[in-house]
Design an enzyme around this catalytic site. Structure first.
Site, PDB file in Angstrom:
ATOM      1  N   TYR A 199     -60.112  52.019  11.989  1.00 26.91           N
ATOM      2  CA  TYR A 199     -61.004  51.002  11.425  1.00 26.91           C
ATOM      3  C   TYR A 199     -61.837  50.383  12.540  1.00 26.91           C
ATOM      4  CZ  TYR A 199     -57.253  47.565  12.588  1.00 26.91           C
ATOM      5  OH  TYR A 199     -56.294  46.800  13.207  1.00 26.91           O
ATOM      6  N   CYS A 200     -62.953  49.784  12.157  1.00 26.55           N
ATOM      7  CA  CYS A 200     -63.952  49.268  13.102  1.00 26.55           C
ATOM      8  C   CYS A 200     -64.286  50.334  14.147  1.00 26.55           C
ATOM      9  CB  CYS A 200     -63.463  47.988  13.771  1.00 26.55           C
ATOM     10  SG  CYS A 200     -64.775  47.035  14.607  1.00 26.55           S
ATOM     11  N   PRO A 201     -64.725  51.533  13.704  1.00 25.54           N
ATOM     12  CA  PRO A 201     -64.932  52.651  14.625  1.00 25.54           C
ATOM     13  C   PRO A 201     -66.167  52.473  15.500  1.00 25.54           C
ATOM     14  CG  PRO A 201     -65.702  53.243  12.444  1.00 25.54           C
ATOM     15  CD  PRO A 201     -65.059  51.885  12.312  1.00 25.54           C
TER      16      PRO A 201
END
Length: 290
Positions: free
Chosen positions: A152-154
């Site tokens: 997540y939040c790449p």
């Protein structure tokens, strides 16, 4: 607001930096409070104030990115999270959704912009990468940078150990200064937080298949407690390691110069800014307009 820990390093790319440690301060439950604080501090730094490293944590929150807030089911997803006891907000910096608890250490570096033609956001991300790398050097683990599939939040500056992400980095730029923000999963399990993010996107996407959002996989994330020998209390140990990196680089001259430019806004000013941020960067998914 307490002015807790303030030092200034003078080498290895961390010059003119004060340390503001709010990692044990939980009186403000609004997760936008630290973002609002940084918005005000960034403006002050841009006007000639002392650069800062801000450390903070939140007991139970979920922070969306701007793109997340525009997903069709974002409002419903936010209501669900709030019913589960999460403080939910949309941040004004880059990046995507991030769940927060006391095992997640947020590190922000606030610096003035350099002269025209010298600004490269990668240099700023590199400074954060180097700070975190140095803080973890004693563990003997190699910290790598580069996007981790399924996290997540790449982003290009995903920080990982042994192929699993433990940190993401985002940035907020103003006219004369900027903030580089990192979330570091220190304690707990990365899989649990990955599940929280994946469940958020399942609700926020409202079943739509033709929209772009992170496809989170549980095994993509891990904590420093899992990845290193920090063990229990990894969050507090990591905080102390960051502070040690800063302290080892301070000089009496630098400390004197930097503290002369220190300014901390009143809590009422920060709350007012938080209200403005919430109004300006609220949820924009279709349900919020119905």
């Amino acid at each position: 607001m307490d002015k807790q820990e303030m030092t200034q390093p003078q080498k290895n790319g961390l010059s003119d930096l004060l340390l503001l440690d709010r990692s044990h301060e939980f009186t403000e439950q609004d997760v936008l409070y630290p973002f609002a604080l940084e918005e005000l501090l960034c403006k002050h730094v841009g006007e000639g104030g002392a650069p800062l490293c801000h450390l903070w944590r939140h007991p139970r929150a979920f922070v969306m990115g701007l793109r997340d807030s525009r997903l069709p089911g974002a409002a419903e997803a936010a209501r669900y999270l709030e019913a589960q006891g999460y403080n939910v907000a949309v941040r004004n910096s880059g990046g995507a959704a991030v769940p927060l608890d006391l095992g997640v250490v947020n590190v922000s570096l606030i610096w003035p912009k350099r002269r025209a033609g010298e600004i490269d956001f990668r240099d700023d991300f590199e400074r954060m990468f180097e700070l975190i790398r140095l803080a973890l050097q004693a563990t003997g683990c190699e910290v790598r940078k580069g996007e981790i599939e399924g996290a997540y939040c790449p982003g290009d500056y995903d920080l990982s150990i042994a192929g699993r992400k433990f940190c993401g980095i985002a940035q907020r730029r103003q006219a004369h200064a900027y903030v580089v923000q990192a979330f570091v999963i220190a304690g707990g399990t990365g899989a649990e937080k990955a599940r929280q993010a994946r469940e958020f996107y399942e609700r926020a996407s409202a079943g739509a298949e033709n929209i772009d959002y992170p496809r989170v996989t549980v095994d993509s994330m891990a904590s420093l407690e899992e990845l290193t020998d920090l063990g229990g209390g990894a969050a507090l140990k990591f905080i102390e390691a960051v502070k040690r990196v800063v302290r080892e680089r301070q000089t009496p001259e630098g400390l004197k110069r930097a503290t002369a430019g220190l300014w901390i806004p009143q809590a009422s000013q920060v709350r007012e800014m938080a209200s403005l941020l919430r109004e300006r960067y609220g949820i924009r998914g279709k349900e919020s307009h119905e």
